[in-house]
Write an enzyme that holds these catalytic residues in place. Structure first.
Site, PDB file in Angstrom:
ATOM      1  CE1 TYR A 154      -4.449   1.349  -0.012  1.00 32.56           C
ATOM      2  CE2 TYR A 154      -4.006   2.874   1.269  1.00 32.56           C
ATOM      3  CZ  TYR A 154      -4.154   2.296  -0.011  1.00 32.56           C
ATOM      4  OH  TYR A 154      -5.287   3.337   0.555  1.00 32.56           O
ATOM      5  CE  LYS A 161      -7.086   6.509   0.731  1.00 32.62           C
ATOM      6  NZ  LYS A 161      -8.344   7.059  -0.367  1.00 32.62           N
TER       7      LYS A 161
END
Ligand code: NAD
Length: 252
Positions: A154, A161
Site C-alpha cells: 500500500y 490516507k
C-alpha cells in the site's frame, strides 16, 4: 422516492465506472431520495459515465489537481442547482512508480503528487464546497486501514490516507461553526480500478476478504448506505470521525 436524504442536494466526486465506490454511494443516495450531482475528472471519463448514468444525470467537470477547477466546479453547481447539502470525495491517485515501490524509494515528486490528489484535494473541496453549503451539511471522504498499519504494497498511499484522516479532524473543527460535519469512511478492500494499481492487489483483496467476520468482502452498496447515513440528519452528532465499513477487518 422519499428517504433519509429527501430534499438534499449532494455532490459525488470519483465515479470512474460501475465498480467505483462512488457509484455504490450514488445508488444509495438516490435510493434515499437525494438529488445527486456527479463530478468527473476528464472528458474520457465523462464519455464513459454517459454510457451508464442516464440522460438526466447532472455532470460537472472537476479535475482536483488545480484549486481553480474545484472552485469553478462548486460555483457552477451553485449556479445551476442552488445550495449544496453534502459531498462525497472518493478520489485518490499515486503514479505507478510510487505505488509499486516501497515507501523508502518514494521520490519528492511522487510524494507530492500522491498527497496532492489523495489528501490535499479534500481540503480544497471542503473550502469551496463549504462556500455553497448555505444551510450547513456534511462532507465524507474515503480512506483505508493502510493509514494505520503497514499493509503490504500500500506504500505511499498509506501515508496519504493518514494525512487525509488528520485533515478530517482539523476540517471538522474548522467547519463546525458553519454547521458542516466532516467524516471519513474507512472501507474494506473492494476490487476497483484504483486497487488494480496496487502491486499484488489480488493478495491484498484476498487478505482483506479472509479477515472479514463472514469471509465475504464488503460491498460498495454497504459503503454507500453508511455514506447516506453520514450525509443525513440522522448523524448530526458525528463529526471528525473515521467510520469503519470493512466487515470487521480492522479488528482481526
Ligand atoms: P476508482 O478508481 O473507481 O475511483 C477513483 C477515482 O479517483 C476515479 O473516479 C478517478 O477519476 C478519481 N481521480 C483520480 N485523480 C483525480 C483528479 N485529479 N481529479 C478528479 N478525480 C480524480 O476507485 P475506488 O476504489 O472507488 O476509489 C475511491 C476512493 O475509495 C479512493 O479514495 C480510494 O483510496 C478509496 N478506498 C478504496 C478502497 C478499495 O479497496 N477500493 C478501500 C478503501 C478506500
Amino acid at each position: 422516492m422519499s428517504g433519509i436524504l429527501t430534499g438534499k442536494t449532494l455532490v459525488v466526486m470519483g465515479v470512474a465506472n460501475q465498480r467505483s465506490i462512488a457509484w455504490g454511494c450514488t445508488q444509495s443516495l438516490l435510493a434515499q431520495g437525494a438529488k445527486v450531482i456527479l463530478t468527473y475528472q476528464n472528458d474520457r471519463l465523462k464519455t464513459s459515465l454517459e454510457r451508464f448514468v442516464g440522460p438526466d444525470q447532472a455532470l460537472v467537470a472537476c479535475d482536483v489537481s488545480k484549486d481553480e477547477n474545484v472552485e469553478a466546479a462548486f460555483k457552477e453547481i451553485a449556479t445551476k442547482y442552488g445550495k449544496v447539502d453534502g459531498v462525497i470525495h472518493a478520489i485518490a491517485y499515486a503514479d505507478k512508480a510510487t505505488l509499486t515501490s516501497g515507501l523508502v524509494n518514494t521520490t519528492a515528486d511522487g510524494y507530492a503528487l500522491a498527497q496532492h490528489i489523495s489528501a490535499y484535494s479534500f481540503i480544497s473541496v471542503a473550502r469551496y464546497a463549504s462556500q455553497v453549503m448555505k444551510d450547513g451539511g456534511s462532507l465524507v471522504t474515503l480512506t483505508y486501514f493502510g493509514s494505520e498499519r503497514a499493509i503490504p504494497n500500500y506504500n505511499m498511499m498509506g501515508v496519504a490516507k493518514a494525512s487525509l484522516e488528520a485533515s478530517v479532524r482539523y476540517l471538522a473543527s474548522d467547519l463546525g461553526a458553519a454547521n458542516i460535519r466532516v467524516n471519513a469512511i474507512s472501507a474494506g478492500a473492494v476490487k476497483t480500478l484504483a486497487v488494480t494499481g496496487i502491486k499484488n492487489h489480488g493478495t491484498l483483496l484476498k487478505m482483506s476478504r479472509d479477515r472479514t467476520v463472514d469471509g465475504k468482502s464488503v460491498e460498495t452498496s454497504e459503503i454507500g448506505n453508511t455514506a447516506a447515513f453520514l450525509l443525513s440528519d440522522l448523524s448530526t452528532g458525528i463529526t471528525g470521525d473515521i467510520i469503519y465499513v470493512d466487515k470487521g477487518v480492522h479488528l482481526m
